[in-house]
Design a protein around this motif. Structure first.
Motif, short mmCIF file in Angstrom:
data_model
loop_
_atom_site.label_atom_id
_atom_site.label_comp_id
_atom_site.label_asym_id
_atom_site.label_seq_id
_atom_site.Cartn_x
_atom_site.Cartn_y
_atom_site.Cartn_z
N ALA A 90 1.03 -0.97 0.33
CA ALA A 90 0.23 -0.01 -0.16
C ALA A 90 0.33 1.26 0.11
CB ALA A 90 -0.75 0.05 1.53
N ASP A 91 2.01 1.07 -0.18
CA ASP A 91 2.89 2.56 0.20
C ASP A 91 3.50 3.10 -1.26
OD1 ASP A 91 5.35 3.66 0.64
OD2 ASP A 91 6.71 2.63 1.61
N PRO A 92 2.02 4.07 -1.24
CA PRO A 92 2.73 4.78 -2.54
C PRO A 92 4.18 5.68 -2.90
CG PRO A 92 1.18 6.16 -0.68
CD PRO A 92 2.14 5.11 -0.12
N SER A 93 5.04 5.33 -1.80
CA SER A 93 6.46 6.36 -2.11
C SER A 93 6.92 5.64 -3.20
CB SER A 93 6.84 6.80 -0.89
OG SER A 93 7.42 5.64 -0.36
N ILE A 94 6.57 3.84 -2.91
CA ILE A 94 7.98 3.72 -3.89
C ILE A 94 6.90 2.06 -5.28
CG2 ILE A 94 9.32 2.71 -1.86
CD1 ILE A 94 7.59 0.03 -1.41
N ASN A 95 7.59 2.69 -5.85
CA ASN A 95 7.11 1.68 -7.27
C ASN A 95 6.78 0.14 -7.29
OD1 ASN A 95 9.03 0.16 -8.07
ND2 ASN A 95 9.91 2.00 -9.42
N GLU A 96 5.88 0.00 -8.12
CA GLU A 96 5.63 -1.75 -8.14
C GLU A 96 7.40 -2.75 -7.49
OE1 GLU A 96 3.10 -2.95 -7.61
OE2 GLU A 96 2.29 -1.32 -7.38
N ARG A 97 8.17 -2.32 -8.33
CA ARG A 97 9.09 -3.90 -8.67
C ARG A 97 9.73 -3.35 -7.50
NH1 ARG A 97 13.82 -1.32 -9.45
NH2 ARG A 97 13.38 0.17 -10.92
N GLN A 98 9.85 -2.46 -6.60
CA GLN A 98 10.43 -1.92 -5.38
C GLN A 98 9.96 -2.57 -4.20
OE1 GLN A 98 10.67 2.46 -5.73
NE2 GLN A 98 13.08 2.84 -5.76
N LYS A 99 8.34 -2.95 -4.45
CA LYS A 99 7.53 -3.46 -3.61
C LYS A 99 7.75 -5.09 -3.49
CE LYS A 99 3.51 -0.16 -3.56
NZ LYS A 99 2.79 0.34 -3.79
N ASN A 100 8.28 -5.40 -4.97
CA ASN A 100 8.29 -6.24 -5.06
C ASN A 100 9.58 -6.68 -4.24
OD1 ASN A 100 7.57 -8.91 -5.88
ND2 ASN A 100 9.13 -8.81 -8.17
N VAL A 101 10.37 -5.94 -4.89
CA VAL A 101 11.98 -6.67 -4.11
C VAL A 101 11.92 -6.76 -2.93
CG1 VAL A 101 14.31 -5.63 -3.81
CG2 VAL A 101 13.28 -5.67 -6.29
N LEU A 102 11.05 -6.03 -2.32
CA LEU A 102 11.00 -5.49 -0.23
C LEU A 102 10.30 -7.15 -0.35
CD1 LEU A 102 9.82 -2.21 0.19
CD2 LEU A 102 12.03 -3.48 0.69
N LEU A 103 9.54 -7.19 -0.63
CA LEU A 103 8.86 -9.09 0.20
C LEU A 103 9.81 -9.69 -0.68
CD1 LEU A 103 5.18 -7.78 -2.27
CD2 LEU A 103 5.82 -7.92 0.93
N GLN A 104 10.26 -10.06 -1.71
CA GLN A 104 11.19 -11.23 -1.55
C GLN A 104 12.43 -11.24 -1.10
OE1 GLN A 104 12.56 -10.17 -5.52
NE2 GLN A 104 10.75 -11.31 -6.81
N ILE A 105 13.19 -9.84 -0.01
CA ILE A 105 14.05 -9.86 1.12
C ILE A 105 12.96 -10.09 1.81
CG2 ILE A 105 15.40 -7.83 2.31
CD1 ILE A 105 16.08 -6.67 -0.51
N TYR A 106 11.82 -9.81 2.94
CA TYR A 106 11.27 -10.03 3.50
C TYR A 106 11.00 -11.82 3.48
CZ TYR A 106 7.22 -10.25 6.61
OH TYR A 106 5.81 -10.63 8.12
N ASP A 107 10.90 -12.42 2.38
CA ASP A 107 10.53 -13.93 2.51
C ASP A 107 11.77 -14.32 2.40
OD1 ASP A 107 7.92 -13.50 1.62
OD2 ASP A 107 7.83 -13.90 -0.50
N SER A 108 13.27 -13.89 2.15
CA SER A 108 14.28 -14.88 2.30
C SER A 108 15.09 -14.32 3.83
CB SER A 108 15.27 -14.02 1.41
OG SER A 108 15.76 -12.47 1.51
N PHE A 109 14.21 -13.38 4.45
CA PHE A 109 14.80 -13.36 5.92
C PHE A 109 14.27 -14.09 6.99
CE2 PHE A 109 16.69 -8.66 5.88
CZ PHE A 109 17.56 -8.92 5.56
N ARG A 110 12.19 -14.58 6.11
CA ARG A 110 11.89 -15.21 6.89
C ARG A 110 11.69 -16.45 7.34
NH1 ARG A 110 6.78 -14.05 8.84
NH2 ARG A 110 5.76 -16.42 8.85
#
Length: 167
Positions: A90-110
Motif C-alpha cells: 500500500a506504500d505510495p512512495s515506492i514503485n511496484e518493482r521496489q515493492k516486489n524486491v522488498l517482499l522478496q527480501i522479507y521472504d528470504s529473511f523469514r
C-alpha cells in the motif's frame, strides 16, 4: 440453536458496528449480506465464510485479517505476515518493482529465520545472501535495463539522476 465455536467474532463485530455508529441493517446493506444472517453471525449462531468476512470488514473499514483470526480461519502469525505485506504493497512512495524486491527480501529473511513463506508470494529468492547478490548484480549492470532495483541514487525534481555522492 447452539453457539458455534467462532471465538468472540460476533461480539467483536457488534462492537465494531456500534463504534462505526451503524445499525445492523445498515451494515448488512453495506456488506451485501442479509440482515438476519448478520444478526446470526453477531450472536455466534453462524460461522461466516472468508468472503462474507471480507465484505463485512470492507463495510466496517477494518482489517479482514483480524476477522479471519477471530473466526479461526487464520492464525495470529499469519495475520501479522499478511499485514506486513499489505503495508508494503500500500506504500505510495515506492514503485511496484521496489515493492516486489522488498517482499522478496522479507521472504528470504523469514526463511532464514525458520518461518514458512506463503506459497503464493511468487518469490524467486531462496535466502538473504542470494537476494543481496541479485541486488549487487543489478547495481553493477542492471540499473539501465529497468529490471533491477534503482540503485543509481536520488533523482532531481526534473527526474534526472542527481550527481552521485562523493566517496
Amino acid at each position: 440453536m447452539a453457539s458455534l465455536n467462532v471465538g468472540n467474532l460476533g461480539e467483536y463485530l457488534r462492537e465494531q458496528r456500534r463504534t462505526a455508529q451503524l445499525s445492523l441493517r445498515q451494515l448488512a446493506d453495506a456488506a451485501g449480506v442479509s440482515n438476519p444472517y448478520l444478526s446470526q453471525i453477531e450472536r455466534g449462531l453462524r460461522k461466516p465464510s472468508a468472503e462474507v468476512l471480507q465484505q463485512v470488514a470492507k463495510a466496517l473499514r477494518i482489517s479482514a485479517e483480524t476477522l479471519y483470526v477471530r473466526a479461526g480461519i487464520l492464525d495470529e502469525r499469519e495475520r501479522e505476515e499478511l499485514e506486513t505485506r499489505a503495508v508494503i504493497l500500500a506504500d505510495p512512495s515506492i514503485n511496484e518493482r521496489q515493492k516486489n524486491v522488498l517482499l522478496q527480501i522479507y521472504d528470504s529473511f523469514r526463511r532464514e529465520n525458520g518461518f514458512d513463506v506463503a506459497p503464493d508470494t511468487g518469490s524467486e529468492f531462496h535466502g538473504a545472501a542470494e537476494a543481496k547478490s541479485r541486488i549487487d548484480a543489478d547495481a553493477d549492470g542492471g540499473a539501465e535495463s529497468g529490471t533491477g532495483p534503482d540503485v543509481r541514487g536520488p533523482r532531481t525534481a526534473g527526474g534526472s539522476d542527481a550527481d552521485p555522492p562523493a566517496n
